[in-house]
Scaffold this active site. Structure first.
Site, PDB file in Angstrom:
ATOM      1  N   HIS A  50       0.762  -1.219  -0.103  1.00 48.29           N
ATOM      2  CA  HIS A  50      -0.140  -0.027  -0.028  1.00 48.29           C
ATOM      3  C   HIS A  50       0.785   1.160   0.072  1.00 48.29           C
ATOM      4  O   HIS A  50       1.645   1.372   0.894  1.00 48.29           O
ATOM      5  CB  HIS A  50      -0.982   0.017   1.255  1.00 48.29           C
ATOM      6  CG  HIS A  50      -1.892   1.257   1.256  1.00 48.29           C
ATOM      7  ND1 HIS A  50      -3.178   1.277   0.692  1.00 48.29           N
ATOM      8  CD2 HIS A  50      -1.693   2.372   1.522  1.00 48.29           C
ATOM      9  CE1 HIS A  50      -3.766   2.344   0.838  1.00 48.29           C
ATOM     10  NE2 HIS A  50      -2.796   3.142   1.347  1.00 48.29           N
ATOM     11  N   CYS A  51       0.794   1.996  -1.074  1.00 48.95           N
ATOM     12  CA  CYS A  51       1.724   3.183  -1.244  1.00 48.95           C
ATOM     13  C   CYS A  51       0.914   4.460  -0.761  1.00 48.95           C
ATOM     14  O   CYS A  51       0.035   4.975  -1.161  1.00 48.95           O
ATOM     15  CB  CYS A  51       2.156   3.322  -2.836  1.00 48.95           C
ATOM     16  SG  CYS A  51       3.047   4.620  -3.036  1.00 48.95           S
ATOM     17  N   PRO A  52       1.431   5.126   0.498  1.00 47.81           N
ATOM     18  CA  PRO A  52       0.880   6.242   0.959  1.00 47.81           C
ATOM     19  C   PRO A  52       0.934   7.411  -0.072  1.00 47.81           C
ATOM     20  O   PRO A  52       0.232   8.482   0.282  1.00 47.81           O
ATOM     21  CB  PRO A  52       1.515   6.571   2.362  1.00 47.81           C
ATOM     22  CG  PRO A  52       2.856   5.772   2.163  1.00 47.81           C
ATOM     23  CD  PRO A  52       2.680   4.685   1.226  1.00 47.81           C
TER      24      PRO A  52
END
Length: 440
Positions: free
Chosen positions: A185-187
């Site tokens: 999950h890429c913030p």
């Protein structure tokens, strides 16, 4: 106990979505819950690019005035071709960022009910845990084996989505969804990176790296070529070209992060791994069943057809809601299994209704009758064992009181799962299991 009245309300799928995603334009775009970080990423890309383009335009206008006054043609390093290339790279980078963040990464549809009892017990494994707090009477194996390209791969059961995940899928605790070929999950993009947007994510970070290098090189060239106007002194040229100096420092810092990320993902693509698998050393001691060779892996990422989404977020669904004033209730998930406490409640309710339509007192409704039935069962077994001269003395212990932690420890030791990996499974299953054990 009468079922509270319900009414059906037609909704779009994105309106009744159980994950943490955020939808825009009527469900046409799906983002993660941290979509606000997308504005920060856009600013970090567009801000320096606009500054660089502004500097190029100033240089073009400045040299046009010199050409008119001195009747000499000057060719600055920051000219119209550099401006056009900068705009193309910037627009492409922002487009890849939006395509990564706004599309379904490969969300697996969750089940509305757990697997059937026969299906759960048909899988042979020495480790079984409670499937869910809503159905404590049902136990299924936490993992099962599937064959992928001739290799046996273990897939795990997700308590939140109530399904066995497809190979390489994992549950994202941020978005609360199981995602196919889950990478991370890429913030910075506010979205999970999975099967359907990994290609655009790689294009986004590689374009960002190229943009940083491009601006860094031409900013240095501008300082070097402009030193003729500063008595051939680099230091004076750097002081005079402040925007170029700021861009050099900024791009030098950023390129270490985005460039390192690009190199890392090119390594993952060449070996056909995900970040999730690489961080857990999945293929250090065993062969990767998904590896197709160097060129085959790159072809699989960039030149293969993107699979369609498994969801139509604008489709109509029927959601049952409780009418106002009827109170809350637990929806029926379709399992026709009754626990001992429910049996006693129904028996008492039917008897009291026959005697005079009396309702069950609240103190009787809240009593836990499972221990009474368990004691009666144990007593009955002991009496039967006393009649059988060949019976072995076995200490009876209710299955519902089996320590959860001991079963989980044996499972972890067998399959080698770390605490972080168990935490990534989602918190719903473990919390509900503890509540079941405490209630009994």
């Amino acid at each position: 106990m009468a079922t509270p009245p319900r009414q059906s309300k037609p909704l779009r799928l994105y309106q009744a979505w159980k994950g943490n995603n955020r939808f825009f334009c009527g469900g046409r775009f799906i983002f993660g819950p941290d979509v606000s970080s997308l504005f920060l990423s856009t600013f970090l890309i567009a801000g320096p690019s606009i500054t660089f383009c502004y500097q190029i335009i100033i240089k073009i206008l400045k040299y046009e005035k010199l050409d008119i006054s001195e009747h000499v043609v000057h060719h600055p390093i920051l000219g119209l071709p550099v401006l056009i290339v900068t705009l193309v790279i910037t627009v492409s980078d922002l487009m890849f960022l939006f395509m990564t963040s706004s599309r379904d990464p490969g969300i697996v549809p969750r089940n509305t009910r757990p697997p059937e009892v026969d299906e759960g017990f048909s899988v042979t494994t020495p480790s079984v845990e409670w499937i869910s707090g809503r159905t404590p009477h049902l136990r299924i194996p936490r993992t099962k084996d599937v064959i992928v390209n001739g290799f046996s791969v273990k897939v795990k059961y997700c308590d939140t989505c109530m399904l066995y995940r497809p190979p390489r899928a994992s549950h994202c605790s941020v978005c609360n969804n199981c995602v196919q070929k889950f990478d991370h999950h890429c913030p910075w993009v506010g979205q999970c990176i999975g099967l359907r947007n990994y290609r655009f994510f790689c294009l986004f970070i590689s374009t960002s790296t190229f943009l940083c290098i491009y601006v860094f090189i031409f900013s240095w060239l501008n300082i070097i070529t402009e030193r003729n106007h500063y008595h051939n002194s680099i230091w004076k040229s750097m002081k005079g070209e402040v925007l170029s100096l700021v861009l050099i420092v900024y791009t030098f810092i950023i390129v270490w992060f985005v460039g390192g990320l690009t190199v890392f993902h090119f390594y993952l693509m060449s070996t056909n791994q995900t970040t999730y698998e690489n961080f857990r050393y999945r293929y250090d001691k065993k062969e990767n069943p998904y590896n197709k060779g160097f060129w085959g892996n790159f072809k699989d990422v960039f030149f293969s057809k993107t699979p369609p989404s498994m969801h139509d977020f604008r489709s109509l669904v029927i959601e049952e809601i409780v009418e106002a004033g009827s109170g809350s209730y637990t929806p029926n998930i379709g399992m026709d299994v009754m626990r001992p406490k429910e049996k006693i409640d129904i028996e008492l309710g039917s008897k009291l209704s026959m005697d005079g339509n009396l309702s069950i007192p609240s103190i009787l409704q809240n009593l836990d009758y499972s221990s009474i039935e368990d004691s009666a069962n144990v007593k009955g077994r002991r009496e039967d064992d006393g009649l059988d001269p060949f019976a072995f003395p076995v200490a009876q212990k209710p299955a519902s009181h089996a320590p959860k932690h001991s079963m989980q420890k044996s499972y972890d030791g067998e399959y080698g799962l770390s605490g972080d990996e168990r935490a990534s499974e989602g918190s719903d299953g473990s919390v509900k299991d503890d509540q079941v054990l405490q209630s009994t």
